[in-house]
Scaffold this active site. Structure first.
Site, PDB file in Angstrom:
ATOM      1  N   THR B 136      -8.603  -3.590  -7.912  1.00 21.04           N
ATOM      2  CA  THR B 136      -8.123  -4.900  -7.527  1.00 21.04           C
ATOM      3  C   THR B 136      -9.007  -5.551  -6.534  1.00 21.04           C
ATOM      4  O   THR B 136      -9.508  -5.077  -5.713  1.00 21.04           O
ATOM      5  CB  THR B 136      -6.840  -4.850  -6.916  1.00 21.04           C
ATOM      6  OG1 THR B 136      -5.913  -4.277  -7.806  1.00 21.04           O
ATOM      7  CG2 THR B 136      -6.043  -6.249  -6.299  1.00 21.04           C
ATOM      8  N   GLU B 137      -9.223  -6.775  -6.629  1.00 19.72           N
ATOM      9  CA  GLU B 137     -10.108  -7.574  -5.676  1.00 19.72           C
ATOM     10  C   GLU B 137      -9.508  -8.767  -4.996  1.00 19.72           C
ATOM     11  O   GLU B 137      -8.295  -9.077  -5.482  1.00 19.72           O
ATOM     12  CB  GLU B 137     -11.296  -8.293  -6.647  1.00 19.72           C
ATOM     13  CG  GLU B 137     -12.146  -7.163  -7.062  1.00 19.72           C
ATOM     14  CD  GLU B 137     -13.459  -7.595  -7.755  1.00 19.72           C
ATOM     15  OE1 GLU B 137     -13.466  -9.016  -7.909  1.00 19.72           O
ATOM     16  OE2 GLU B 137     -14.269  -6.630  -8.032  1.00 19.72           O
ATOM     17  N   TRP B 166      -6.379  -4.304  -0.994  1.00 15.23           N
ATOM     18  CA  TRP B 166      -5.325  -3.523  -1.414  1.00 15.23           C
ATOM     19  C   TRP B 166      -5.453  -2.157  -1.908  1.00 15.23           C
ATOM     20  O   TRP B 166      -4.722  -1.898  -2.784  1.00 15.23           O
ATOM     21  CB  TRP B 166      -4.465  -4.309  -2.501  1.00 15.23           C
ATOM     22  CG  TRP B 166      -4.404  -5.697  -1.864  1.00 15.23           C
ATOM     23  CD1 TRP B 166      -4.842  -7.125  -2.709  1.00 15.23           C
ATOM     24  CD2 TRP B 166      -3.661  -6.398  -0.755  1.00 15.23           C
ATOM     25  NE1 TRP B 166      -4.592  -7.990  -1.878  1.00 15.23           N
ATOM     26  CE2 TRP B 166      -3.714  -7.736  -0.778  1.00 15.23           C
ATOM     27  CE3 TRP B 166      -2.912  -5.812   0.200  1.00 15.23           C
ATOM     28  CZ2 TRP B 166      -3.385  -8.627   0.147  1.00 15.23           C
ATOM     29  CZ3 TRP B 166      -2.661  -6.448   1.407  1.00 15.23           C
ATOM     30  CH2 TRP B 166      -2.657  -8.110   1.245  1.00 15.23           C
ATOM     31  N   ILE B 167      -6.629  -1.458  -1.112  1.00 13.22           N
ATOM     32  CA  ILE B 167      -6.526  -0.074  -1.749  1.00 13.22           C
ATOM     33  C   ILE B 167      -6.052   0.823  -0.966  1.00 13.22           C
ATOM     34  O   ILE B 167      -6.439   1.165   0.371  1.00 13.22           O
ATOM     35  CB  ILE B 167      -8.254   0.026  -1.610  1.00 13.22           C
ATOM     36  CG1 ILE B 167      -9.073  -1.092  -2.359  1.00 13.22           C
ATOM     37  CG2 ILE B 167      -8.728   1.457  -2.479  1.00 13.22           C
ATOM     38  CD1 ILE B 167      -8.547  -1.426  -3.825  1.00 13.22           C
ATOM     39  N   ARG B 273      32.344   4.403   8.126  1.00 12.24           N
ATOM     40  CA  ARG B 273      32.509   3.579   8.874  1.00 12.24           C
ATOM     41  C   ARG B 273      33.962   2.854   8.625  1.00 12.24           C
ATOM     42  O   ARG B 273      34.278   2.443   7.503  1.00 12.24           O
ATOM     43  CB  ARG B 273      31.461   2.530   8.136  1.00 12.24           C
ATOM     44  CG  ARG B 273      31.494   1.131   9.007  1.00 12.24           C
ATOM     45  CD  ARG B 273      30.873   1.177  10.203  1.00 12.24           C
ATOM     46  NE  ARG B 273      30.701  -0.128  10.947  1.00 12.24           N
ATOM     47  CZ  ARG B 273      30.457  -0.539  11.993  1.00 12.24           C
ATOM     48  NH1 ARG B 273      30.188   0.375  12.986  1.00 12.24           N
ATOM     49  NH2 ARG B 273      30.329  -1.642  12.601  1.00 12.24           N
ATOM     50  N   GLU B 368       0.621  -2.153  -9.019  1.00 11.24           N
ATOM     51  CA  GLU B 368       0.626  -1.597 -10.069  1.00 11.24           C
ATOM     52  C   GLU B 368       1.166  -2.158 -11.129  1.00 11.24           C
ATOM     53  O   GLU B 368       1.867  -1.638 -12.101  1.00 11.24           O
ATOM     54  CB  GLU B 368       1.186  -0.267 -10.232  1.00 11.24           C
ATOM     55  CG  GLU B 368       0.598   0.912  -9.030  1.00 11.24           C
ATOM     56  CD  GLU B 368      -0.502   1.648  -9.817  1.00 11.24           C
ATOM     57  OE1 GLU B 368      -0.711   1.653 -10.898  1.00 11.24           O
ATOM     58  OE2 GLU B 368      -1.093   2.633  -8.963  1.00 11.24           O
TER      59      GLU B 368
END
Lengths: 263, 391
Positions: B136-137, B166-167, B273, B368
């Site tokens: 990806t670039e 984004w590596i 709860r 991905e």
């Protein structure tokens, strides 16, 4: 050296245990079974000893239990044990410690042994009897609740520690002996993926009682479980309230003294 | 009470002994090694590097690789179960394993020379080398063919220029499998070492998602590498896409782990709860949410297992993976958001898992192959018409 490690299949510590309708045992559906956690310390100690000796010594798992115990045995093999003996017989459906010890003794004698490791107790029935009965049957010393173990260089004795109230007890024993293992002795390793793949090819020798030369189930009639009962439901809860906390405490103390009669 | 994920359809019965053992051992590892530290690491935006060696010892890095290269020859179903358990811990931990296994070891195994396999794979399996994957670039995400990173052949060397973004694992990686176009426009794969001159990997900060994971840029300024660092057996864009199919398959299983984690948390919380004098589990709105979560989990699990079996029979297609990645990750994202809400104000803290998983799944939904791209891959499969191809 022949290192024997004993293994029991027990319900996971976190499993929700329900008694079956007949009161003869627990409901097994949906319950995860694991190696008795104390037995994991025994397996790890056996593996560590084998690694330290590095002389071709073998670690053999011995288990008396139902068909389904195979998964727990396989896990021990995946941790690194070399092979296993699984005594599996319909006659062992409802065993007591005496029965199990007799069966294990026969299986261990058939294998031969130099040292035996096991957990200090099984976490399901908490009886902690097998190691002692087994020690008597095999006529060897036992050291219970070990938190440290060191084999002498000549492998004819070992030094151990066991935790007692307020301190440690140092012990020396001759070998062969049976050692029951406690938390703190070691940190059991994970069954690794390569270990699991190798375990598939390791041998689990299935034995029936007849194979061990046992005609009658021993030990029955000495003691038996009559019935399994769930814990009684907790009593009613009373909340002692008052405007001032000190008054509530005073009232609580009065109730504990006069009504519950515990102080 | 320890973690006991719902197994509504008794899927346990569909797994073999080996699969159960490795799932359980990974689960135990996550319980003991990941759960106690993960919220803190996530908050500090650090990846728990101490886990790398432990994962390697467990043998779960690139488990499908042959034994002679340091792998375990495990089945794809087993790989899926490992991803499921790791992602139950945190998507950052699973992402590390996905990248190391599917995006670094897989391409070297599939497209590398024998020398490359012997050199890199055992070290990657044993955690001695950490890898990352550069496809990806900044301006080439869903459309990887539009990449601008270039590889120019110069005698016995290749010269790389360009940038990746984004590596995962980038700044801590020892090697990078990098994809670049040659002078003819064909996409080729290369192994770049962190010491290579002109190569740098600055970390990308300020993420609100996948915080327990290292994300980086890779920058190549006249990086000159020997020709034998090219992966010789690639076939253009198809090769990186094959890596992605393997990784996406694992991600679809990881999403099952997230659904298991948040459903488990939601059931416990709603039973404990008390509001209006009774557990919130007794309210219909809560029960509806739990029923929906359980259904999404069970459907995701069955689908992942079926695709795993197809993979083990050599019949898995990329569109099978698109369907489970798209469906399972989306279900996990929506499920985690739902549980975040069920936990009320408590749900905004890292004391609980839901918001961490929720934030993580925003990345997983996007990386991905985005949810949208997988939709279009399915559309293309169903109609024979590609809605995104520019050819």
């Amino acid at each position: 050296m022949k290192i024997i490690v004993l293994l029991k299949r027990v319900p996971d510590t976190e499993a929700k245990i329900l008694i079956n309708q007949e009161g003869t045992g627990i409901r097994e559906d949906g319950v995860k079974f694991v190696i008795n956690p104390h037995d994991e310390y025994g397996i790890e100690e056996g593996l560590k000893l084998r690694e330290k000796l590095a002389d071709g010594s073998k670690v053999t798992v011995v288990c008396a239990g139902p068909e389904e115990a195979t998964e727990a045995i396989r896990t021990a093999l995946a941790m690194g044990a070399d092979d296993a003996v699984h005594v599996c017989d319909p006659k062992l459906a409802d065993p007591n410690p005496f029965t199990v010890s007799e069966v294990l003794a026969k299986a261990i004698q058939a294998e031969g042994f130099d040292v035996i490791f096991c957990g200090k107790q099984a976490i399901d029935d908490d009886l902690a009897q097998v190691q002692s009965i087994l020690a008597e049957k095999l006529d060897i010393p036992q050291v219970n609740n070990a938190t440290a173990f060191e084999m002498a260089a000549d492998c004819r004795s070992a030094k151990l520690s066991r935790r007692i109230e307020g301190g440690d007890e140092k012990i020396e024993t001759s070998m062969p002996a049976i050692i029951s293992c406690d938390k703190g002795l070691n940190e059991p390793r994970y069954a690794s993926l390569p270990g699991i793949m190798k375990a598939k090819k390791k041998e689990i020798r299935k034995k029936s009682l007849a194979d061990l030369g046992i005609a009658e189930v021993p030990g029955t009639g000495r003691s038996r479980v009559l019935k399994w009962l769930p814990l009684p439901k907790g009593g009613e809860c009373r909340i002692v309230a008052a405007e001032e906390t000190v008054d509530a405490v005073r009232e609580l103390a009065r109730l504990l003294r006069e009504e519950a009669k515990v102080i | 009470m320890a973690y006991q994920p719902l197994d509504f359809y008794n899927i346990e019965e569909l797994l073999n002994e080996e699969e159960i053992l490795i799932r359980d051992t990974t689960r135990k590892f996550v319980d003991k090694e990941v759960m106690p530290i993960i919220a803190e690491e996530w908050e500090a935006a650090t990846f728990p590097k101490s886990l790398i060696q432990k994962m390697a010892e467990l043998g779960i890095l690139g488990p499908f690789v042959p034994a002679k290269y340091g792998g375990s020859e495990a089945s794809y179903t087993t790989y899926g179960l490992i991803c499921q358990e790791l992602e139950r811990g945190d998507s950052g931990v699973r992402s590390f394993a996905s990248v190391q296994g599917s995006l670094v070891m897989y391409p070297i195994w599939k497209f590398g020379s024998e020398e490359q396999k012997m050199e890199y794979l055992p070290k990657l399996a044993s955690g001695k080398l950490i890898g990352c994957f550069g496809l990806t670039e900044p301006d080439a995400g869903s459309d990887p063919r539009s990449m601008i990173t270039r590889a120019h052949k110069d005698g016995n060397h290749w010269i790389l220029n360009g940038a990746k973004m984004w590596i995962t694992n980038g700044s801590m990686a020892d090697i990078a499998v990098v994809w670049a176009k040659d002078d003819e426009g064909r996409i080729r794969g290369f192994v770049v070492h962190k010491e290579d001159k002109g190569f740098s990997a600055p970390e990308q900060k300020h993420k609100v998602s996948l915080r327990a994971s290292v994300t980086s840029e890779l920058v190549f300024e006249d990086v000159r590498i020997p020709a034998d660092r090219e992966l010789p057996n690639t076939s253009d864009l198809k090769s990186p896409l094959m890596c992605l199919t393997s990784a996406r398959y694992g991600i679809a299983w990881g999403a099952v782990g997230v659904l298991q984690a948040v459903l488990d948390e939601a059931i416990r919380y709603s039973q404990e709860r008390i509001m209006f004098g009774k557990p919130i589990a007794s309210f219909q709105l809560t029960q509806q949410k739990l029923a929906e979560l359980a259904t999404d989990l069970s459907n995701s699990q069955l689908a992942a297992l079926r695709v795993g079996r197809l993979a083990d029979e050599g019949k898995m297609k990329h569109y099978h993976v698109s369907m489970i990645k798209r469906h399972n990750v989306n279900a996990a994202l929506l499920g985690a958001r739902k549980v975040r809400g069920m936990l009320g104000a408590n749900g905004i803290t890292l004391e609980y898992q839901a918001i961490r998983h929720m934030c993580n799944m925003e990345s997983v939904q996007t990386y991905e192959g985005t949810f949208e791209i997988h939709t279009l891959i399915l559309g293309e499969h169903l109609t024979g018409i590609s809605a995104f191809s520019n050819t």
